[in-house]
Write a protein that holds these residues in place. Structure first.
Motif, PDB file in Angstrom:
ATOM      1  N   SER A  48     -10.289  -3.138 -15.230  1.00  0.00           N
ATOM      2  CA  SER A  48     -10.727  -2.776 -13.891  1.00  0.00           C
ATOM      3  C   SER A  48      -9.703  -1.893 -13.196  1.00  0.00           C
ATOM      4  O   SER A  48     -10.061  -0.932 -12.525  1.00  0.00           O
ATOM      5  N   GLY A  49      -8.412  -2.226 -13.342  1.00  0.00           N
ATOM      6  CA  GLY A  49      -7.390  -1.419 -12.700  1.00  0.00           C
ATOM      7  C   GLY A  49      -7.361  -0.003 -13.230  1.00  0.00           C
ATOM      8  O   GLY A  49      -7.327   0.968 -12.466  1.00  0.00           O
ATOM      9  N   LEU A  50      -7.385   0.163 -14.538  1.00  0.00           N
ATOM     10  CA  LEU A  50      -7.388   1.495 -15.129  1.00  0.00           C
ATOM     11  C   LEU A  50      -8.673   2.243 -14.813  1.00  0.00           C
ATOM     12  O   LEU A  50      -8.660   3.454 -14.570  1.00  0.00           O
ATOM     13  N   ASP A  51      -9.790   1.512 -14.816  1.00  0.00           N
ATOM     14  CA  ASP A  51     -11.062   2.144 -14.482  1.00  0.00           C
ATOM     15  C   ASP A  51     -11.044   2.664 -13.037  1.00  0.00           C
ATOM     16  O   ASP A  51     -11.540   3.752 -12.746  1.00  0.00           O
ATOM     17  N   SER A  52     -10.473   1.870 -12.132  1.00  0.00           N
ATOM     18  CA  SER A  52     -10.405   2.286 -10.730  1.00  0.00           C
ATOM     19  C   SER A  52      -9.525   3.513 -10.565  1.00  0.00           C
ATOM     20  O   SER A  52      -9.845   4.426  -9.805  1.00  0.00           O
ATOM     21  N   LEU A  53      -8.392   3.532 -11.278  1.00  0.00           N
ATOM     22  CA  LEU A  53      -7.510   4.690 -11.210  1.00  0.00           C
ATOM     23  C   LEU A  53      -8.201   5.929 -11.751  1.00  0.00           C
ATOM     24  O   LEU A  53      -8.141   7.008 -11.142  1.00  0.00           O
ATOM     25  N   GLU A  54      -8.887   5.778 -12.887  1.00  0.00           N
ATOM     26  CA  GLU A  54      -9.571   6.926 -13.478  1.00  0.00           C
ATOM     27  C   GLU A  54     -10.665   7.449 -12.537  1.00  0.00           C
ATOM     28  O   GLU A  54     -10.790   8.664 -12.337  1.00  0.00           O
ATOM     29  N   LYS A  55     -11.442   6.545 -11.975  1.00  0.00           N
ATOM     30  CA  LYS A  55     -12.500   6.965 -11.064  1.00  0.00           C
ATOM     31  C   LYS A  55     -11.921   7.660  -9.842  1.00  0.00           C
ATOM     32  O   LYS A  55     -12.457   8.669  -9.361  1.00  0.00           O
ATOM     33  N   PHE A  56     -10.799   7.129  -9.332  1.00  0.00           N
ATOM     34  CA  PHE A  56     -10.189   7.716  -8.148  1.00  0.00           C
ATOM     35  C   PHE A  56      -9.720   9.144  -8.411  1.00  0.00           C
ATOM     36  O   PHE A  56     -10.018  10.058  -7.633  1.00  0.00           O
ATOM     37  N   VAL A  57      -8.984   9.358  -9.513  1.00  0.00           N
ATOM     38  CA  VAL A  57      -8.457  10.701  -9.754  1.00  0.00           C
ATOM     39  C   VAL A  57      -9.567  11.686 -10.116  1.00  0.00           C
ATOM     40  O   VAL A  57      -9.430  12.895  -9.890  1.00  0.00           O
ATOM     41  N   GLN A  58     -10.680  11.196 -10.658  1.00  0.00           N
ATOM     42  CA  GLN A  58     -11.771  12.082 -11.034  1.00  0.00           C
ATOM     43  C   GLN A  58     -12.682  12.441  -9.863  1.00  0.00           C
ATOM     44  O   GLN A  58     -13.215  13.550  -9.804  1.00  0.00           O
ATOM     45  N   THR A  59     -12.871  11.510  -8.938  1.00  0.00           N
ATOM     46  CA  THR A  59     -13.881  11.731  -7.889  1.00  0.00           C
ATOM     47  C   THR A  59     -13.297  12.018  -6.515  1.00  0.00           C
ATOM     48  O   THR A  59     -13.977  12.594  -5.671  1.00  0.00           O
ATOM     49  N   ALA A  60     -12.042  11.623  -6.270  1.00  0.00           N
ATOM     50  CA  ALA A  60     -11.451  11.836  -4.943  1.00  0.00           C
ATOM     51  C   ALA A  60     -10.833  13.228  -4.897  1.00  0.00           C
ATOM     52  O   ALA A  60      -9.671  13.431  -5.243  1.00  0.00           O
ATOM     53  N   ARG A  61     -11.629  14.190  -4.471  1.00  0.00           N
ATOM     54  CA  ARG A  61     -11.144  15.576  -4.419  1.00  0.00           C
ATOM     55  C   ARG A  61     -10.265  15.816  -3.193  1.00  0.00           C
ATOM     56  O   ARG A  61      -9.318  16.601  -3.233  1.00  0.00           O
ATOM     57  N   THR A  62     -10.579  15.170  -2.089  1.00  0.00           N
ATOM     58  CA  THR A  62      -9.766  15.239  -0.883  1.00  0.00           C
ATOM     59  C   THR A  62      -9.694  13.836  -0.298  1.00  0.00           C
ATOM     60  O   THR A  62     -10.438  12.935  -0.692  1.00  0.00           O
ATOM     61  N   GLY A  63      -8.809  13.662   0.660  1.00  0.00           N
ATOM     62  CA  GLY A  63      -8.741  12.368   1.320  1.00  0.00           C
ATOM     63  C   GLY A  63      -7.702  12.353   2.422  1.00  0.00           C
ATOM     64  O   GLY A  63      -6.822  13.209   2.491  1.00  0.00           O
ATOM     65  N   ARG A  64      -7.823  11.351   3.277  1.00  0.00           N
ATOM     66  CA  ARG A  64      -6.822  11.121   4.315  1.00  0.00           C
ATOM     67  C   ARG A  64      -6.741   9.625   4.576  1.00  0.00           C
ATOM     68  O   ARG A  64      -7.714   8.885   4.363  1.00  0.00           O
ATOM     69  N   ALA A  65      -5.581   9.185   5.020  1.00  0.00           N
ATOM     70  CA  ALA A  65      -5.374   7.765   5.287  1.00  0.00           C
ATOM     71  C   ALA A  65      -4.168   7.597   6.192  1.00  0.00           C
ATOM     72  O   ALA A  65      -3.360   8.514   6.359  1.00  0.00           O
ATOM     73  N   GLU A  66      -4.058   6.409   6.776  1.00  0.00           N
ATOM     74  CA  GLU A  66      -2.835   5.997   7.432  1.00  0.00           C
ATOM     75  C   GLU A  66      -2.023   5.177   6.429  1.00  0.00           C
ATOM     76  O   GLU A  66      -2.588   4.571   5.515  1.00  0.00           O
ATOM     77  N   PHE A  67      -0.714   5.177   6.593  1.00  0.00           N
ATOM     78  CA  PHE A  67       0.097   4.384   5.669  1.00  0.00           C
ATOM     79  C   PHE A  67       1.246   3.706   6.405  1.00  0.00           C
ATOM     80  O   PHE A  67       1.718   4.175   7.450  1.00  0.00           O
ATOM     81  N   THR A  68       1.661   2.601   5.824  1.00  0.00           N
ATOM     82  CA  THR A  68       2.880   1.913   6.232  1.00  0.00           C
ATOM     83  C   THR A  68       3.769   1.791   5.008  1.00  0.00           C
ATOM     84  O   THR A  68       3.300   1.452   3.920  1.00  0.00           O
ATOM     85  N   GLN A  69       5.041   2.092   5.173  1.00  0.00           N
ATOM     86  CA  GLN A  69       5.973   2.070   4.061  1.00  0.00           C
ATOM     87  C   GLN A  69       7.121   1.112   4.367  1.00  0.00           C
ATOM     88  O   GLN A  69       7.738   1.188   5.433  1.00  0.00           O
ATOM     89  N   VAL A  70       7.399   0.221   3.427  1.00  0.00           N
ATOM     90  CA  VAL A  70       8.529  -0.698   3.551  1.00  0.00           C
ATOM     91  C   VAL A  70       9.466  -0.436   2.374  1.00  0.00           C
ATOM     92  O   VAL A  70       9.070  -0.583   1.213  1.00  0.00           O
ATOM     93  N   VAL A  71      10.686  -0.037   2.688  1.00  0.00           N
ATOM     94  CA  VAL A  71      11.689   0.262   1.674  1.00  0.00           C
ATOM     95  C   VAL A  71      12.701  -0.879   1.654  1.00  0.00           C
ATOM     96  O   VAL A  71      13.296  -1.213   2.682  1.00  0.00           O
ATOM     97  N   THR A  72      12.903  -1.465   0.477  1.00  0.00           N
ATOM     98  CA  THR A  72      13.851  -2.571   0.311  1.00  0.00           C
ATOM     99  C   THR A  72      14.977  -2.132  -0.602  1.00  0.00           C
ATOM    100  O   THR A  72      14.746  -1.787  -1.765  1.00  0.00           O
ATOM    101  N   SER A  73      16.191  -2.133  -0.060  1.00  0.00           N
ATOM    102  CA  SER A  73      17.370  -1.768  -0.842  1.00  0.00           C
ATOM    103  C   SER A  73      17.928  -3.001  -1.532  1.00  0.00           C
ATOM    104  O   SER A  73      17.816  -4.119  -1.017  1.00  0.00           O
ATOM    105  N   PRO A  74      18.561  -2.826  -2.697  1.00  0.00           N
ATOM    106  CA  PRO A  74      19.118  -3.981  -3.416  1.00  0.00           C
ATOM    107  C   PRO A  74      20.175  -4.695  -2.570  1.00  0.00           C
ATOM    108  O   PRO A  74      20.905  -4.058  -1.801  1.00  0.00           O
TER     109      PRO A  74
END
Length: 210
Positions: free
Chosen positions: A20-46
């Motif tokens: 399912s994970g690989l199938d979802s990735l394949e479908k995403f890269v094949q069908t998502a020609r454009t896109g937009r989103a909001e994101f939150t990023q959390v960076v954890t240093s060692p």
């Protein structure tokens, strides 16, 4: 016999989850020609000796247009812009008033952006990454992506999907720093005009070519 049947059912369910994970990735890269989103990023240093791990949180917006354009606008806590316009990769740090300019073809292949916003199919991704299904965690199906080039700063990545929807990207660099991006309000194949990926260095900024 019952144990054998139970094991077979369990193994089958795990394989289905992995696929399912690989199938979802394949479908995403094949069908998502454009896109937009909001994101939150959390960076954890060692964690350093005698200290706990440090975290930094930021947020912004993300847009892309395959095969070679994307834009990250970091809004909080500091303003940064990362733009790939098809030829050049730009990084603008508003606080430092500095622009870093690189040839896109030389740096994009084994990057997180290539994984989610550039490559047209899994075959292209497999030129630069070893891809492996990583099962389910936190309600998401994950795919592990390990760069074939071992000399870069990127150690590995994991991409998380909720169904066929891109939901998270986890990045581990060679210094042990972990960065988790979670995406919200994802709009796949939304209209994204070419002007989004135009970037001109501000007049007061220093430009560094690499």
């Amino acid at each position: 016999m019952k144990k054998l049947i139970a094991f077979t059912i369990l193994a089958g369910s795990l394989l289905a989850a992995h696929a399912s994970g690989l199938d979802s990735l394949e479908k995403f890269v094949q069908t998502a020609r454009t896109g937009r989103a909001e994101f939150t990023q959390v960076v954890t240093s060692p964690a350093r000796e005698g200290q706990s791990a440090r975290t930094k949180k930021s947020s912004g917006t993300f847009e892309f247009a395959r095969p070679d354009r994307f834009r990250f606008n970091y809004r909080k806590p500091f303003e940064q812009t990362i733009v790939a316009d098809g030829q050049t990769l730009w990084l603008y740090d508003a606080d430092l008033r500095q622009v870093t300019q690189r040839k896109q073809a030389q740096v994009l292949g084994s990057t997180p952006a290539a994984l989610i916003a550039s490559a047209p199919d899994l075959a292209t991704l497999r030129r630069d990454f070893e891809l492996q299904a990583a099962g389910e965690k936190d309600g998401l199906q994950w795919v592990q992506a390990t760069p074939k080039n071992k000399e870069g700063q990127l150690h590995s990545m994991r991409v998380g999907f909720r169904g066929d929807q891109l939901a998270a990207l986890e990045i581990l660099d060679s210094f042990g720093q972990r960065s988790l991006l979670t995406f919200g309000k994802m709009q796949v194949n939304a209209p994204v005009g070419p002007e989004v990926f135009n970037f001109k260095p501000p007049q007061n900024a220093d430009v560094v070519k690499q």
